[in-house]
Enzyme design. Sequence first.
Site, PDB file in Angstrom:
ATOM      1  CG  HIS A 135      -2.026  -1.084   1.089  1.00 35.44           C
ATOM      2  ND1 HIS A 135      -2.474  -1.584  -0.105  1.00 35.44           N
ATOM      3  CD2 HIS A 135      -2.723  -1.749   2.056  1.00 35.44           C
ATOM      4  CE1 HIS A 135      -3.405  -2.508   0.117  1.00 35.44           C
ATOM      5  NE2 HIS A 135      -3.561  -2.639   1.418  1.00 35.44           N
ATOM      6  CG  HIS A 206      -7.768  -0.718   2.521  1.00 33.44           C
ATOM      7  ND1 HIS A 206      -8.496  -1.620   3.274  1.00 33.44           N
ATOM      8  CD2 HIS A 206      -6.608  -1.341   2.221  1.00 33.44           C
ATOM      9  CE1 HIS A 206      -7.789  -2.720   3.433  1.00 33.44           C
ATOM     10  NE2 HIS A 206      -6.631  -2.588   2.795  1.00 33.44           N
ATOM     11  CD  GLU A 342      -7.952  -3.693  -0.398  1.00 31.87           C
ATOM     12  OE1 GLU A 342      -6.773  -3.395  -0.644  1.00 31.87           O
ATOM     13  OE2 GLU A 342      -8.248  -4.595   0.398  1.00 31.87           O
TER      14      GLU A 342
END
Length: 377
Positions: A135, A206, A342
């Site tokens: 991420h 997210h 996601e």
Amino acid sequence: MSYIRWTTSALLGALVLACFAQAPAKKGQAAVSKKDYGKTAGGAAVDLYTLTTAAGMKAEIITYGGALVSLTAPDKSGSYGDVILGMDNIKGYETPVPYFGALIGRYGNRIGKAQFALDGKTYKLPANDGPNTLHGGIKGFDKRIWSAKPGTGASLELTYVSKDGEEGFPGTLSAKVVYTLTDKNELTIDYTATTDKSTVVNLTNHAYFNLAGPGEGTILGHEVMINADRFTPVDATLIPTGELKAVKGTPFDFTKSTAIGARIDHADEQLKFGKGYDHNWVLNRSGGALSKAAEVREPKTGRVMEVWTTEPGLQFYTGNFLDGSLKGKGKTFQHRGAFCMETQHYPDSPNKPNFPSTTLKPGQTYKTSTVYRFSAK
Ligand code: GLA
């Protein structure tokens, strides 16, 4: 009589005042309002924006990480309720939390061995998930302050400029994300980005969903359909092996709506690696238009969430790392107390030449859209 007249005009006056104080958040009209959300530990001011539709759907977004703090959706009786996990203040978000509601970048999901090569040059990134980068690195877009500007109707435009070299990525990346609530109970997220040097980009959101409400038990009873005949199996560190594997005959087959909990604890190596579902599905699609990726229904409330996207992949994560230590909204966020969907390009694409490319070059515009559409049945 004079008493009545006095009371009536006082009431009218109060009403007019109230209207001005509340403007433009009048019922029956799409609106955006803003309030102070305090300061980060480093002293940066954070704002909270509230988007409201005429029908009564509401989203709260903070400029820290561009995170969705709350999002409401109707149940089968028509009443709107919050469907995502979130914290109560900026301190809560800085705890830190596992990306609750946040915008993820510059590269959502994992990059294997914290490095990739682009145009003959190797770029080293910080490893923040075992040997890999997850991420966007240690301080990804989820931990940055975004600039915000209300758009028309119930929409908010967020921008963030990521410097050349930030978290090891090449090129100055100008990212723009627009959140919009529509009259059809949809949350649309439009992502765009440009760069001044070749780089890799994979932006997503997210949000942790529990359609029964945040903290209202596990999500194991939610029924899920994912429009994908294949997924990308992973190694023990959750990096795709490169194979696009058929879901048929495996616990990863969600082509027909199935309860999340029905097979989550099956003796399956992939489920063991993910501690449950934490994988990318290869969406069935043709062309780049918005198409339906998934549908989730929660039986008690009847809430349904459809996910539509222009992206080729969907990371379906079942809150396997939640362990009851985080609390927010007056609730405890238990193990598998939420799921994430996601929308994205596949994990580790920069190191997988057979995956759709995540490279962005100067002069090109990265452009993706995702819609979370809510109803009840
Ligand atoms: C993503 C990852 C998971 C986990 C969560 C946050 O969904 O795929 O493995 O890291 O984020 O905890």
